[in-house]
Design a protein around this motif. Structure first.
Motif, PDB file in Angstrom:
ATOM      1  N   PRO A 139      10.989  -1.102  -3.939  1.00 42.79           N
ATOM      2  CA  PRO A 139      11.068  -1.923  -5.164  1.00 42.79           C
ATOM      3  C   PRO A 139      12.010  -3.105  -5.026  1.00 42.79           C
ATOM      4  CG  PRO A 139      11.103   0.406  -5.718  1.00 42.79           C
ATOM      5  CD  PRO A 139      11.225   0.326  -4.230  1.00 42.79           C
ATOM      6  N   HIS A 140      13.160  -2.883  -4.361  1.00 41.96           N
ATOM      7  CA  HIS A 140      14.118  -3.974  -4.154  1.00 41.96           C
ATOM      8  C   HIS A 140      13.510  -5.063  -3.276  1.00 41.96           C
ATOM      9  CE1 HIS A 140      17.918  -6.057  -3.570  1.00 41.96           C
ATOM     10  NE2 HIS A 140      17.731  -5.984  -2.251  1.00 41.96           N
ATOM     11  N   TYR A 141      12.787  -4.646  -2.221  1.00 44.29           N
ATOM     12  CA  TYR A 141      12.164  -5.629  -1.333  1.00 44.29           C
ATOM     13  C   TYR A 141      11.095  -6.430  -2.069  1.00 44.29           C
ATOM     14  CZ  TYR A 141       9.150  -7.564   2.289  1.00 44.29           C
ATOM     15  OH  TYR A 141       8.386  -8.415   3.036  1.00 44.29           O
ATOM     16  N   LEU A 142      10.248  -5.759  -2.836  1.00 42.01           N
ATOM     17  CA  LEU A 142       9.145  -6.439  -3.507  1.00 42.01           C
ATOM     18  C   LEU A 142       9.621  -7.407  -4.580  1.00 42.01           C
ATOM     19  CD1 LEU A 142       6.507  -3.556  -3.878  1.00 42.01           C
ATOM     20  CD2 LEU A 142       6.608  -5.357  -2.143  1.00 42.01           C
ATOM     21  N   SER A 143      10.789  -7.156  -5.126  1.00 43.86           N
ATOM     22  CA  SER A 143      11.338  -8.052  -6.155  1.00 43.86           C
ATOM     23  C   SER A 143      12.299  -9.092  -5.570  1.00 43.86           C
ATOM     24  CB  SER A 143      12.069  -7.241  -7.236  1.00 43.86           C
ATOM     25  OG  SER A 143      13.158  -6.520  -6.663  1.00 43.86           O
ATOM     26  N   GLY A 144      12.517  -9.033  -4.242  1.00 45.43           N
ATOM     27  CA  GLY A 144      13.458  -9.945  -3.604  1.00 45.43           C
ATOM     28  C   GLY A 144      12.891 -11.326  -3.344  1.00 45.43           C
ATOM     29  N   ASN A 145      13.776 -12.262  -3.053  1.00 45.28           N
ATOM     30  CA  ASN A 145      13.369 -13.653  -2.835  1.00 45.28           C
ATOM     31  C   ASN A 145      12.489 -13.819  -1.595  1.00 45.28           C
ATOM     32  OD1 ASN A 145      14.730 -14.543  -5.098  1.00 45.28           O
ATOM     33  ND2 ASN A 145      16.603 -15.076  -3.984  1.00 45.28           N
ATOM     34  N   TYR A 146      12.772 -13.037  -0.548  1.00 39.20           N
ATOM     35  CA  TYR A 146      11.992 -13.179   0.683  1.00 39.20           C
ATOM     36  C   TYR A 146      10.526 -12.877   0.420  1.00 39.20           C
ATOM     37  CZ  TYR A 146      10.346 -12.655   5.450  1.00 39.20           C
ATOM     38  OH  TYR A 146       9.636 -12.788   6.615  1.00 39.20           O
ATOM     39  N   HIS A 147      10.274 -11.797  -0.293  1.00 38.16           N
ATOM     40  CA  HIS A 147       8.877 -11.415  -0.558  1.00 38.16           C
ATOM     41  C   HIS A 147       8.191 -12.435  -1.468  1.00 38.16           C
ATOM     42  CE1 HIS A 147       5.384  -8.883  -0.925  1.00 38.16           C
ATOM     43  NE2 HIS A 147       5.493  -8.868  -2.239  1.00 38.16           N
ATOM     44  N   LEU A 167       0.834  -1.202   0.000  1.00 38.02           N
ATOM     45  CA  LEU A 167       0.000   0.000   0.000  1.00 38.02           C
ATOM     46  C   LEU A 167       0.869   1.252   0.000  1.00 38.02           C
ATOM     47  CD1 LEU A 167      -2.831   1.217   0.143  1.00 38.02           C
ATOM     48  CD2 LEU A 167      -2.721   1.035   2.635  1.00 38.02           C
ATOM     49  N   LYS A 168       1.952   1.213   0.761  1.00 36.47           N
ATOM     50  CA  LYS A 168       2.884   2.340   0.776  1.00 36.47           C
ATOM     51  C   LYS A 168       3.530   2.519  -0.600  1.00 36.47           C
ATOM     52  CE  LYS A 168       6.931   4.141   3.242  1.00 36.47           C
ATOM     53  NZ  LYS A 168       7.900   3.914   4.353  1.00 36.47           N
ATOM     54  N   ALA A 169       3.850   1.409  -1.268  1.00 40.02           N
ATOM     55  CA  ALA A 169       4.435   1.487  -2.611  1.00 40.02           C
ATOM     56  C   ALA A 169       3.464   2.112  -3.604  1.00 40.02           C
ATOM     57  CB  ALA A 169       4.837   0.085  -3.080  1.00 40.02           C
ATOM     58  N   ILE A 170       2.183   1.773  -3.469  1.00 33.29           N
ATOM     59  CA  ILE A 170       1.172   2.331  -4.375  1.00 33.29           C
ATOM     60  C   ILE A 170       1.010   3.831  -4.140  1.00 33.29           C
ATOM     61  CG2 ILE A 170      -1.290   2.293  -4.965  1.00 33.29           C
ATOM     62  CD1 ILE A 170      -1.270  -0.695  -4.266  1.00 33.29           C
ATOM     63  N   LEU A 171       0.967   4.225  -2.874  1.00 35.17           N
ATOM     64  CA  LEU A 171       0.710   5.629  -2.540  1.00 35.17           C
ATOM     65  C   LEU A 171       1.916   6.522  -2.812  1.00 35.17           C
ATOM     66  CD1 LEU A 171      -1.277   5.194   0.810  1.00 35.17           C
ATOM     67  CD2 LEU A 171      -2.189   5.646  -1.474  1.00 35.17           C
ATOM     68  N   THR A 172       3.125   6.008  -2.573  1.00 36.58           N
ATOM     69  CA  THR A 172       4.321   6.857  -2.701  1.00 36.58           C
ATOM     70  C   THR A 172       5.029   6.712  -4.044  1.00 36.58           C
ATOM     71  OG1 THR A 172       5.735   5.162  -1.661  1.00 36.58           O
ATOM     72  CG2 THR A 172       4.682   6.788  -0.209  1.00 36.58           C
ATOM     73  N   LEU A 173       4.931   5.533  -4.647  1.00 42.88           N
ATOM     74  CA  LEU A 173       5.672   5.273  -5.887  1.00 42.88           C
ATOM     75  C   LEU A 173       4.784   4.949  -7.081  1.00 42.88           C
ATOM     76  CD1 LEU A 173       8.472   2.965  -4.380  1.00 42.88           C
ATOM     77  CD2 LEU A 173       8.628   5.421  -4.826  1.00 42.88           C
ATOM     78  N   SER A 202       8.985   2.530   8.659  1.00 44.25           N
ATOM     79  CA  SER A 202      10.444   2.676   8.720  1.00 44.25           C
ATOM     80  C   SER A 202      11.140   2.270   7.426  1.00 44.25           C
ATOM     81  CB  SER A 202      11.007   1.852   9.881  1.00 44.25           C
ATOM     82  OG  SER A 202      10.760   0.460   9.680  1.00 44.25           O
ATOM     83  N   MET A 203      10.477   1.525   6.565  1.00 36.95           N
ATOM     84  CA  MET A 203      11.106   1.125   5.304  1.00 36.95           C
ATOM     85  C   MET A 203      11.126   2.308   4.340  1.00 36.95           C
ATOM     86  SD  MET A 203      10.195  -1.982   2.644  1.00 36.95           S
ATOM     87  CE  MET A 203      10.911  -3.227   3.732  1.00 36.95           C
ATOM     88  N   PRO A 204      12.311   2.765   3.918  1.00 37.75           N
ATOM     89  CA  PRO A 204      12.386   3.891   2.973  1.00 37.75           C
ATOM     90  C   PRO A 204      11.688   3.537   1.652  1.00 37.75           C
ATOM     91  CG  PRO A 204      14.529   3.423   3.939  1.00 37.75           C
ATOM     92  CD  PRO A 204      13.640   2.287   4.310  1.00 37.75           C
ATOM     93  N   SER A 205      11.040   4.515   1.059  1.00 37.11           N
ATOM     94  CA  SER A 205      10.301   4.274  -0.182  1.00 37.11           C
ATOM     95  C   SER A 205      11.210   3.789  -1.306  1.00 37.11           C
ATOM     96  CB  SER A 205       9.576   5.556  -0.616  1.00 37.11           C
ATOM     97  OG  SER A 205       8.586   5.913   0.325  1.00 37.11           O
ATOM     98  N   ASN A 206      12.455   4.298  -1.338  1.00 39.96           N
ATOM     99  CA  ASN A 206      13.354   3.887  -2.419  1.00 39.96           C
ATOM    100  C   ASN A 206      13.866   2.457  -2.250  1.00 39.96           C
ATOM    101  OD1 ASN A 206      15.022   4.299  -0.247  1.00 39.96           O
ATOM    102  ND2 ASN A 206      16.246   5.926  -1.193  1.00 39.96           N
ATOM    103  N   SER A 207      13.624   1.858  -1.056  1.00 34.43           N
ATOM    104  CA  SER A 207      14.029   0.466  -0.842  1.00 34.43           C
ATOM    105  C   SER A 207      12.898  -0.520  -1.150  1.00 34.43           C
ATOM    106  CB  SER A 207      14.480   0.263   0.611  1.00 34.43           C
ATOM    107  OG  SER A 207      15.565   1.084   0.928  1.00 34.43           O
TER     108      SER A 207
END
Length: 404
Positions: A225-233, A131-137, A218-223
């Motif tokens: 995309p990397h999190y959403l494309s990462g293996n953990y997610h 949701l934060k990714a949608i609103l900020t990015l 606490s997760m910076p907005s610029n981080s």
């Protein structure tokens, strides 16, 4: 959309429609059966199902030739219990389907049973980050898009009909009811905590909610995309499943404490632990609908009687009979107090300007939000996970080594 999700959607469509007009009529079963057959056929072509759903809603809105039936209360407690068991059965079927899909992935076989995306509803942190990714990015996640959809669905139910999700749909709340009833058969005393302890305990769920908020904020907005494309997610749902299916000793102790809490006090888990309940409790203050007591009809003012049936019926121990408008964050709009009131006009779920919402109307709104929004998300391409099965099969073999 998986088979289980499709069937659940169709059953909700049929049931919500029958609640409005056809419940209790001799020909109601025929009409509901016809709708079910039509929805089943339409499920093979989703735009047709969407047209069918919209058509039924139009009919219910313009069919004012049966207004008395549309506002009839019927049997509120029976309707609510049916709804709770309906959602619990749906979640059980979803869990079985998910377990089979995950088991096939773990064995290295291409799943022959589709993964139910609605399972992403159990990823609230992922939903918050998305949701934060949608609103900020302006970025929409492709791995677990249903997580943010279901988060928005739950929030929307809170705005429209208070904590009705907790009182009418949550399977955990129903499980807690059964644990409490089982304990009451052995130990009949209520065992309620004193008032000075109850309030601090209620704050625990808000501390958990604050911790979840902190993780998202606490997760910076610029981080992101990397999190959403990462293996953990990509395997966040499988990590969650492993946590519940293969819990550690600490997790088992925590589960035991939660079960004991649910059995100790009615709605103990909802009242003290559940962060979703805390979130909905806060959002519910935005809802225009409140349980309101009309002193012009209440037996306390009109007859001078010492009536407290509404308070005794409330599972959250809210003192309903002493208040004019119930603004408590613990109110789940379960309508037990309304059902218990001997004067129908004295207690209503209504807006400030007098618009009343019946039991059936409340459930129709809840079902409409919970199934219409995911349907539109699916048709719009914002529901199904785009993570390939071969990637999941590769990652699931090293699940314990994948971290944030």
């Amino acid at each position: 959309m998986s088979t289980i999700e499709s069937i659940t959607l169709m059953l909700a469509l049929v049931y919500s429609t029958s609640l409005l007009y056809w419940s209790g009529k001799k020909w109601g079963a025929l009409v509901s059966g016809t709708l079910l057959i039509g929805a089943t056929l339409a499920s093979f072509f989703w735009p047709l199902l969407l047209i069918l759903l919209v058509s039924v809603l139009v009919v219910t809105l313009v069919g004012q030739y049966q207004p008395a039936f549309a506002t009839a209360e019927g049997r509120p407690n029976t309707i609510r219990e049916f709804s709770q068991h309906f959602f619990a059965l749906s979640m059980l079927l979803v869990g079985v389907q998910y377990a089979i899909n995950a088991g096939l992935l773990y064995s290295g076989e291409t799943p022959w049973l589709m993964r139910p995306d609605v399972g992403d509803a159990f990823l609230p942190i992922a939903g918050g980050i998305e949701l934060k990714a949608i609103l900020t990015l302006g970025l929409w996640d492709q791995n677990h898009p249903a997580a943010v959809v279901m988060l928005c669905v739950v929030l929307l139910t809170g705005v429209l009909c208070k904590r009705a999700f907790c009182g009418w749909a949550c399977p955990l709340g129903l499980a807690g009811e059964y644990l409490y009833k089982l304990r009451k058969r052995v130990i009949k005393a209520e065992l309620l905590p004193p008032a000075w302890l109850d309030w601090p305990l209620r704050m625990l769920k808000y501390l958990l909610l604050a911790a979840l908020f902190a993780l998202v904020i606490s997760m910076p907005s610029n981080s992101i995309p990397h999190y959403l494309s990462g293996n953990y997610h990509k395997v966040a749902d499988l990590k969650m499943a492993a946590f519940f299916l293969m819990p550690s000793m600490v997790a088992l102790i925590c589960f035991g404490m939660i079960f004991a809490l649910a059995a100790w006090r009615r709605q103990g888990f909802c009242r003290y632990i559940c962060p979703y309940g805390a979130l909905l409790g806060l959002v519910s203050f935005l809802s225009p609908f409140k349980i309101r007591r009309d002193s012009q009809h209440c037996l306390i003012e009109t007859k001078g009687m010492k009536c407290d049936k509404c308070t005794r019926a409330c599972p959250a121990n809210i003192s309903v009979h002493t208040q004019k408008d119930i603004r408590s964050d613990e109110c789940q709009a379960c309508m037990r107090c309304v059902s218990a009131c001997p004067k129908k006009e004295a207690l209503q779920l209504s807006t400030r300007n007098g618009i009343n919402l019946s039991t059936r109307g409340l459930l129709v709104i809840l079902l409409t939000v919970m199934f219409m929004v995911p349907l539109f998300a699916y048709v719009g391409g914002y529901w199904h996970s785009q993570t390939p099965d071969n990637i999941k099969m590769e990652l699931i073999q090293k699940l314990d080594r994948i971290g944030h």
